[in-house]
Design an enzyme around this catalytic site. Structure first.
Site, PDB file in Angstrom:
ATOM      1  N   ASP A 239       0.871  -1.157   0.000  1.00 40.89           N
ATOM      2  CA  ASP A 239       0.000   0.000   0.000  1.00 40.89           C
ATOM      3  C   ASP A 239       0.917   1.219   0.000  1.00 40.89           C
ATOM      4  OD1 ASP A 239      -2.196   1.666   0.062  1.00 40.89           O
ATOM      5  OD2 ASP A 239      -3.133   0.696   1.792  1.00 40.89           O
ATOM      6  N   TRP A 240       0.365   2.357  -0.396  1.00 40.32           N
ATOM      7  CA  TRP A 240       1.199   3.535  -0.575  1.00 40.32           C
ATOM      8  C   TRP A 240       1.754   4.006   0.772  1.00 40.32           C
ATOM      9  CZ3 TRP A 240      -0.115   1.320  -4.578  1.00 40.32           C
ATOM     10  CH2 TRP A 240       0.098   1.816  -5.869  1.00 40.32           C
TER      11      TRP A 240
END
Length: 793
Positions: A239-240
């Site tokens: 995930d970012w």
């Protein structure tokens, strides 16, 4: 692919990777920027773009380092996952997935970052609108269908957020303590179904830790379970800003870091290789998966013409059909469908300024937008008088005495009333959880005012998830529209007027109050740790096991016709069974019934929910039509995850099979004898829905770790926690000023509260990424040491 094609593909990938330098390999494992991977131009391999899209493509045209809506291309905004899950219609979801995949391919995007399928552990979860259900079977089947649809267009899907990411507050570094059986049965099963039945190209690890280990650094989660047990053959991306330790992540099976950290981790990966902490084989394995993705994407581009003309009208029509199919009719005394005659009062600003999607990274720039006001006016025509009253502020949900008086007068003068209420965007969003399940006070006020003025009122609630409704028994009809996408306005009118059936059935329970839920006391209660002491007692598993009635139960939903269940037959042997019965439409119009099959273990040596959903189907019948419905149950329908055996085992004995229209509307029952040679290990049975510390410790299998303190500061500490140190407060003010100069809630497609949380809860290590390479990890760690000067060790 044929076996030969697969072998040739694999050989080419390995050949490419073998020719890469170590430096190139390390660099390949991080993105090029916010949305793009790196390519290998010397090998004729182009980079690819990945972008958000659980319910619509969100491709940015400029400022590609932003996290929000800015300049995103127009795309069809389909209903959010909470609405799609309520359709219980896997064929429809596959169609929606195919449309999403088509728009993705046309826009030259390789991977659509969705679907999300985290379990709705608590109904106040801020991102629940992006998830399908509280049940893993329904979540997994829905996700698998969307994955198949998306990938039918030659682009990749990404199942997320893996795993146990069930709240927004503190999500970036929260340690989730969860016993192994609950993890397997409730929080991993949906992903298992999505992986084995959908075969997604990619999966995304979550931000949180599970039992002290970052999910992106867990070899057990990313390799042992995901790849070796389930057979996942794709790429795992972060995930970012989720990467906490890149060398450990590569060894664990985290292939791609997103977004680019601008080389921030490269030196540490190289050092880990030199020291032997990370093997060259692990590095090559991750590179192989990245190259496989790049080549898959290149091949997928050949499935259709890039930038071909999108059939926007067809996709809008599909969005309209999906929104109606996910609309849930909760109560109805016969007012609906509305008669298009007389005087109709339409009350509620959402009718003119619709709330149709959630705030945050999933925000879509719609190709068009229907409203209830315009659609109802067009549908009723000139023969019906329509009186529209906004009644409240759509941005806050609050009302005034004057607005209430106008709404009261309009309702009293009408033959029938349609009232729209719900949650404004500021109440639910990515980045933060809801404080409670209540509607804004102004929404309750206008509902009670209108209902007192005219009992012939149909109330439509617009929200991304369940809400508390203490006036739910007062309307003549109560409908839940969820966040229905760009065609929600016309779809709601279709349902209200009876042009189509209200096709939805609740994929989540609506509690009377959040306080009755066992997860409530351990939800957003600590900034560094959450304990899942409710174990399996989530949603209907809690309500049905402990006899605590919800406001509206899982699987509930009414239509405009009626159905009869009869002639139940059960056949099978061992752990393989089939249930067959006759379903008859006994009403005067065509309609759909969502048939649900629950399994109840009569006696068990481990704690089990009273019943669990193990099969379902949606059946369409004409008036008077009957059909024979068949549902199959395999070994997993009866199994529990046995922790000592590390396997799924079936306890021999009696099981009751329950067929019904909801978890609390069981129409047919049969008891069977299941034969099994398995020996299930006895385990502690908590005395109530919430395990005590001793009970949870026994189930957890070891001493419970203490929550991590907020000080001293470290790489996982948040920007907000800088305020805990004198020098940190100065740095905090500088960072906030910089953030406010570069980002705004409006620009990012969110709310002020969302931006406050996204910035404040960002881990300090993310500063390396946002510095565009100007700040190194070594420099950041040195700064943190200075900030911690003076703290007692």
């Amino acid at each position: 692919m044929t076996d030969q094609e697969r072998a040739e593909f694999g050989a080419r990938v390995k050949q490419v990777v073998a020719q890469l330098s170590r430096t190139t390999k390390i660099g390949l494992l991080s993105g090029a920027d916010f949305w793009n991977t790196k390519g290998l131009p010397e090998h004729g391999i182009s980079p690819v773009m990945v972008t958000d899209g659980p319910h619509g493509l969100r491709k940015q045209l400029s400022k590609a380092d932003h996290v929000g809506l800015s300049d995103s291309v127009p795309a069809t905004c389909f209903p959010t996952a909470s609405a799609l899950g309520s359709t219980w219609d896997v064929e429809l979801l596959e169609d929606v997935g195919a449309a999403l995949g088509r728009e993705t391919r046309i826009a030259d995007v390789a991977v659509l970052l969705g679907p999300g399928l985290n379990i709705k552990r608590h109904p106040a979860g801020g991102r629940n609108f992006e998830y399908f259900s509280e049940d893993p079977l329904l979540s997994g089947k829905a996700a698998a269908a969307m994955v198949r649809g998306i990938q039918s267009e030659g682009v990749g899907a990404c199942v997320k957020h893996f795993a146990a990411n069930n709240q927004e507050d503190f999500r970036m570094r929260l340690d989730t303590l969860i016993d192994e059986r609950t993890l397997r049965e409730l929080y991993l099963t949906g992903f298992e179904i999505a992986v084995t039945e959908g075969e997604p190209w990619t999966a995304m690890c979550s931000y949180n830790l599970i039992n002290g280990e970052h999910t992106g650094e867990s070899r057990r989660l990313l390799t042992d379970i995901l790849r070796e047990e389930w057979g996942f053959g794709g790429l795992v991306m972060s995930d970012w800003l989720a990467v906490s330790d890149r060398p450990t992540g590569v060894a664990a099976g985290l292939d791609l870091e997103m977004p680019s950290s601008h080389g921030g981790w490269d030196a540490r990966v190289a050092a880990a290789l030199d020291s032997g902490r990370l093997s060259e084989a692990d590095l090559d394995r991750a590179c192989v998966r990245v190259v496989e993705l790049l080549l898959k994407a290149a091949a997928g581009r050949g499935k259709g013409e890039l930038f071909e003309r999108l059939d926007k009208d067809a996709h809008h029509a599909l969005a309209r059909r999906a929104a109606a199919a996910g609309t849930v009719l909760l109560t109805n005394d016969g007012l609906l469908p509305l008669a298009p005659s007389g005087r109709v009062a339409l009350i509620g600003a959402f009718a003119e300024q619709p709330r149709y999607q959630g705030a945050g990274s999933s925000l879509v720039n719609p190709t068009q937008l229907d409203t209830v006001l315009e659609s109802l006016r067009a549908r009723l025509g000139e023969g019906v008088e329509l009186d529209y009253v906004p009644g409240y502020d759509p941005n806050t949900g609050q009302t005034s005495a004057a607005q209430l008086a106008r709404a009261r007068a309009a309702a009293a003068a009408a033959d029938q009333v349609v009232l729209l209420v719900g949650l404004p965007a500021a109440c639910e969003s990515e980045g933060f959880d809801r404080d409670d399940l209540r509607l804004p006070a102004g929404q309750d006020a206008i509902a009670k005012t209108v209902l007192a003025a005219n009992p012939r009122t149909a109330v439509v609630v617009i929200a991304g998830g369940s809400v508390e409704l203490d006036w739910a028994d007062q309307p003549a009809a109560l409908m839940f529209g969820y966040l229905g996408g760009q065609a929600a306005g016309s779809a709601l009118v279709d349902v209200l007027l009876g042009d189509v059936e209200p096709g939805g059935r609740l994929a989540e329970s609506f509690p009377v109050t959040a306080a009755q839920l066992p997860a409530h006391d351990n939800f957003r209660s600590h900034p560094t740790q959450v304990q899942y002491r409710e174990c399996l007692n989530v949603g209907y598993r809690f309500h049905d096991t402990f006899g605590v009635a919800p406001r509206f139960c899982f699987g509930h939903g009414l239509g405009y016709t009626s159905f009869e269940y009869s002639q139940l037959e059960v056949s099978g042997v061992g752990t393989q069974w089939e249930v067959a019965f006759t379903l008859t439409n006994t009403g005067a119009r065509a309609g759909a019934e969502v048939v649900q099959l629950y399994v109840h273990d009569v006696e068990s040596c481990v704690a089990r929910p009273d019943q669990e959903l193990k099969a379902f189907t949606k059946v369409w019948l004409e008036p008077g039509e009957s059909t024979r419905v068949r549902l199959s149950l395999g070994r997993r329908a009866f199994a529990v995850y046995d922790v000592p055996a590390a396997d799924w085992l079936v306890e021999a004995g009696q099981y009751e099979l329950r067929v019904g229209a909801s978890s609390r509307d069981i129409r047919l029952r049969a008891t069977i004898e299941v034969d099994s040679a398995d020996r299930v290990s006895p385990a502690v049975k908590p005395a109530s829905a919430l395990a005590t510390e001793n009970e949870f410790t026994a189930l957890f299998g070891s001493r419970l770790p203490a929550p991590k303190p907020l000080l001293p500061l470290h790489l996982d500490s948040t920007v907000d926690e800088l305020k805990l140190r004198p020098l940190g407060r100065v740095l905090y003010r500088l960072l906030r000023a910089q953030a406010e100069a570069n980002f705004s809630a409006e620009d990012e497609g969110g709310t002020d509260a969302m931006m406050e949380q996204l910035i404040g809860q960002m881990p300090l290590r993310a500063l390396v990424t946002f510095s565009d390479g100007k700040l190194s990890l070594n420099a950041l760690e040195a700064l943190i040491r200075v900030l911690n000067v003076g703290l007692r060790r």
